[in-house]
Design an enzyme around this catalytic site. Structure first.
Site, PDB file in Angstrom:
ATOM      1  N   ASP A  21     -46.211  25.296  -0.659  1.00 36.44           N
ATOM      2  CA  ASP A  21     -46.146  24.325  -1.843  1.00 36.44           C
ATOM      3  C   ASP A  21     -45.798  23.845  -2.331  1.00 36.44           C
ATOM      4  OD1 ASP A  21     -48.232  21.818  -2.910  1.00 36.44           O
ATOM      5  OD2 ASP A  21     -49.239  24.204  -4.066  1.00 36.44           O
ATOM      6  N   ASP A  64     -46.288  21.765  -5.922  1.00 34.20           N
ATOM      7  CA  ASP A  64     -46.813  22.201  -8.069  1.00 34.20           C
ATOM      8  C   ASP A  64     -47.151  23.139  -8.122  1.00 34.20           C
ATOM      9  OD1 ASP A  64     -45.325  19.428  -7.520  1.00 34.20           O
ATOM     10  OD2 ASP A  64     -46.547  18.509  -7.373  1.00 34.20           O
ATOM     11  N   ASP A  93     -46.712  22.894 -12.617  1.00 38.18           N
ATOM     12  CA  ASP A  93     -47.977  22.190 -12.158  1.00 38.18           C
ATOM     13  C   ASP A  93     -48.019  21.428 -13.019  1.00 38.18           C
ATOM     14  OD1 ASP A  93     -49.348  20.282 -10.610  1.00 38.18           O
ATOM     15  OD2 ASP A  93     -50.801  22.383  -9.913  1.00 38.18           O
ATOM     16  N   SER A  94     -48.797  20.133 -13.299  1.00 41.45           N
ATOM     17  CA  SER A  94     -49.835  19.271 -14.279  1.00 41.45           C
ATOM     18  C   SER A  94     -50.265  18.359 -13.761  1.00 41.45           C
ATOM     19  CB  SER A  94     -48.356  18.323 -15.021  1.00 41.45           C
ATOM     20  OG  SER A  94     -48.753  16.936 -15.870  1.00 41.45           O
ATOM     21  N   ASP A  95     -51.611  18.509 -15.041  1.00 40.99           N
ATOM     22  CA  ASP A  95     -53.482  17.771 -14.298  1.00 40.99           C
ATOM     23  C   ASP A  95     -52.385  16.143 -14.340  1.00 40.99           C
ATOM     24  OD1 ASP A  95     -54.201  20.268 -14.003  1.00 40.99           O
ATOM     25  OD2 ASP A  95     -55.172  20.135 -15.676  1.00 40.99           O
ATOM     26  N   ASN A 131     -49.166  17.804  -1.417  1.00 45.21           N
ATOM     27  CA  ASN A 131     -50.244  16.939  -1.243  1.00 45.21           C
ATOM     28  C   ASN A 131     -49.165  15.727  -2.607  1.00 45.21           C
ATOM     29  OD1 ASN A 131     -51.632  17.146   1.095  1.00 45.21           O
ATOM     30  ND2 ASN A 131     -53.503  18.563  -1.399  1.00 45.21           N
ATOM     31  N   GLN A 132     -49.311  14.292  -2.545  1.00 44.59           N
ATOM     32  CA  GLN A 132     -48.572  14.136  -3.604  1.00 44.59           C
ATOM     33  C   GLN A 132     -49.769  12.620  -3.913  1.00 44.59           C
ATOM     34  OE1 GLN A 132     -46.128  14.815  -5.354  1.00 44.59           O
ATOM     35  NE2 GLN A 132     -45.931  16.447  -4.717  1.00 44.59           N
ATOM     36  N   CYS A 175     -48.223  13.950   1.615  1.00 43.83           N
ATOM     37  CA  CYS A 175     -49.077  13.317   2.100  1.00 43.83           C
ATOM     38  C   CYS A 175     -48.750  12.627   0.759  1.00 43.83           C
ATOM     39  CB  CYS A 175     -50.209  14.209   1.805  1.00 43.83           C
ATOM     40  SG  CYS A 175     -51.865  12.907   2.120  1.00 43.83           S
ATOM     41  N   CYS A 203     -53.118  14.414   6.896  1.00 44.26           N
ATOM     42  CA  CYS A 203     -52.112  14.513   6.233  1.00 44.26           C
ATOM     43  C   CYS A 203     -52.324  15.778   4.996  1.00 44.26           C
ATOM     44  CB  CYS A 203     -51.090  14.517   6.229  1.00 44.26           C
ATOM     45  SG  CYS A 203     -50.704  12.729   5.516  1.00 44.26           S
ATOM     46  N   ASP A 205     -51.766  27.998  -4.553  1.00 40.83           N
ATOM     47  CA  ASP A 205     -51.912  28.410  -5.287  1.00 40.83           C
ATOM     48  C   ASP A 205     -52.957  27.669  -4.873  1.00 40.83           C
ATOM     49  OD1 ASP A 205     -50.881  25.690  -5.794  1.00 40.83           O
ATOM     50  OD2 ASP A 205     -51.179  25.857  -7.569  1.00 40.83           O
TER      51      ASP A 205
END
Length: 182
Positions: free
Chosen positions: A7, A9, A15-17, A51-52, A89, A99, A126
């Site tokens: 993965d 992020d 990572d960032s919310d 996932n994007q 995705c 996806c 994660d």
């Protein structure tokens, strides 16, 4: 040839919310880039599935995502590593695509592109969705505690046999050590 799916992020980079919206916001987690380079040097193929949904949400465009991934690839290459395949995705959580993880479409796409089977392939993520997608295709779920990993670990319901490591560097060290014992 052994291969692994990562993965992005929370595993490779912080990572960032609020989403990673630019190359400047893409910051690797200490040890992650070297871990990817170690895999390459050991003869592993490295694939990334991410996932994007920021694309579907209009937070960034395809050109910006390409620039982020270019920075990722250049950073890995500068350490002697290589990314053999990257799939993402672009859909939102409610789009019903095949996806977006936890659906296994990205993993199947990577397997097809690399001509490799998914059975037993380590998938390092994660979040529960990374691990659920891995279990759905018979891959090997590996959780890292970085990113959303601690929260994922605190919730019950990980796929059976899920391995847990501090971070990507520790997960890669375990994979390479295991390979030496084979």
């Amino acid at each position: 040839m052994p291969w692994v799916i990562l993965d992005r992020d929370g595993v490779i980079n912080h990572d960032s919310d609020a989403f990673i919206r630019s190359p400047q916001e893409w910051v690797p987690i200490p040890g992650s880039i070297e871990a990817m380079a170690r895999l390459t040097r050991a003869g592993w193929r490295v694939a990334i599935a991410t996932n994007q949904s920021g694309l579907a949400r209009g937070l960034f465009n395809a050109e910006t995502l390409a620039a982020i991934h270019d920075k990722l690839e250049r950073t890995v290459a500068a350490r002697g590593g290589r990314i053999d395949a990257l799939a993402y995705c672009p859909h939102g959580p409610d789009d019903g695509c095949t996806c977006r993880k936890p659906a296994p479409g990205l993993y199947r796409e990577l397997a097809d592109r690399l001509g490799e089977p998914l059975q037993g392939v380590p998938v390092i993520g994660d979040s529960a969705r990374d691990l659920e997608a891995a279990a759905a295709v018979g891959a090997r779920p590996v959780l890292v505690r970085t990113g959303k990993g601690e929260g994922t670990l605190a919730r019950a319901g990980l796929p059976p046999g899920t391995e847990v490591h501090a971070d990507l560097a520790a997960a890669v060290a375990a994979l390479l050590e295991e390979g030496e014992g084979a």
